[in-house]
Write a protein that holds these residues in place. Structure first.
Motif, short mmCIF file in Angstrom:
data_model
loop_
_atom_site.label_atom_id
_atom_site.label_comp_id
_atom_site.label_asym_id
_atom_site.label_seq_id
_atom_site.Cartn_x
_atom_site.Cartn_y
_atom_site.Cartn_z
N THR A 91 31.34 60.01 18.57
CA THR A 91 30.65 58.88 18.17
C THR A 91 28.62 58.97 17.48
OG1 THR A 91 30.14 57.75 20.29
CG2 THR A 91 32.26 57.31 18.99
N THR A 102 26.38 59.63 20.39
CA THR A 102 26.05 58.36 21.13
C THR A 102 24.84 59.52 22.21
OG1 THR A 102 27.92 56.92 21.09
CG2 THR A 102 26.10 57.20 22.41
N LEU A 145 24.13 53.55 26.95
CA LEU A 145 24.34 53.82 24.84
C LEU A 145 23.59 53.81 23.70
CD1 LEU A 145 28.83 53.40 25.91
CD2 LEU A 145 26.86 55.06 26.76
N SER A 197 23.22 54.90 20.17
CA SER A 197 23.95 55.69 18.86
C SER A 197 22.21 55.21 17.73
CB SER A 197 24.86 54.65 18.86
OG SER A 197 26.14 55.40 19.34
#
Length: 234
Positions: free
Chosen positions: A137, A139, A191, A193
């Motif tokens: 992802t 991330t 997290l 991103s």
């Protein structure tokens, strides 16, 4: 017998059985993305983060401090908060003292209530390290500590993150097990991103609405992988 008792009796009479536990390990083993080489995995992580305006700067352990000072100069950062009780925070402070003395360094040495006006209104950037990354992802996983609280990455307009790419996992499931999150996890794991973003208003994507408008990742490559290997791995 009341209607309530009739309903409860019917419920008690229903045959029940224990549902089988899902085979999550097998599922993620089969479904987890695979890459032919470590360089391709790193490239996928970087490209995925770049799609949402995350900035990746490749470097190595012996060059990240100079790269950090260069980023601070290019972003024209006048005031930065560093985790001075950590090794990476002390190294960042040392290089700024030597190469970027015009940048004011401050420490997160008070409670948020004591200095929130200064923190929210005068600090241009925060610098943290990263616990791990998730390739699938694009991330970063930040593990807050008392020396490096999560607000250091969430409040300043610019977040500079130091990421050791040897801690890159294939997916979140692998990261959960690799970091043993079930035992000793902090009260909050961040997290990341890309920069802060929202599309609440007319579904128009806007950056920096609820946090940093810029995310710069100093990605430390293993000694056996060069920047050319990663950028040219397609």
């Amino acid at each position: 017998m009341s209607a309530r008792d009739q309903i409860l009796n019917r419920l008690r009479a229903v045959h029940t059985e224990t549902l089988p536990q899902p085979q999550t390990a097998e599922y993620y083993t089969e479904m987890s993305p695979k890459w032919d080489t470590p360089a391709l995995r790193l490239q996928h992580w970087a490209n995925t983060m770049r799609k949402v305006k995350g900035e990746i700067v490749w470097c190595h352990r012996d060059t990240w401090q100079d790269t950090f000072a260069q980023v601070v100069a290019e972003k024209n950062i006048a005031k930065i908060v560093l985790p001075l009780q950590t090794e990476h925070g002390q190294q960042a402070a040392e290089i700024l003292h030597n190469k970027r003395p015009v940048t004011e360094i401050c420490a997160y040495s008070q409670t948020l209530e004591q200095w929130k006006d200064e923190f929210f209104n005068t600090v241009d950037a925060g610098f943290t390290d990263i616990k791990a990354g998730i390739a699938h992802t694009g991330t970063l996983l930040l593990w807050p500590t008392p020396e490096q609280p999560r607000t250091m990455s969430l409040v300043p307009p610019i977040h500079i993150a130091l990421f050791d790419t040897t801690t890159l996992y294939d997916d979140f499931y692998a990261a959960m097990h690799g970091l043993d999150m079930a035992d000793g996890m902090p009260t909050n794991v961040v997290l990341i991103s890309g920069p802060s973003k929202t599309s609440d208003i007319q579904l128009t994507l806007a950056f920096g609405a609820h946090g940093p408008r810029d995310l710069v990742v100093l990605a430390l490559l293993p000694d056996d992988i060069s920047m050319e290997d990663v950028e040219g791995a397609a």
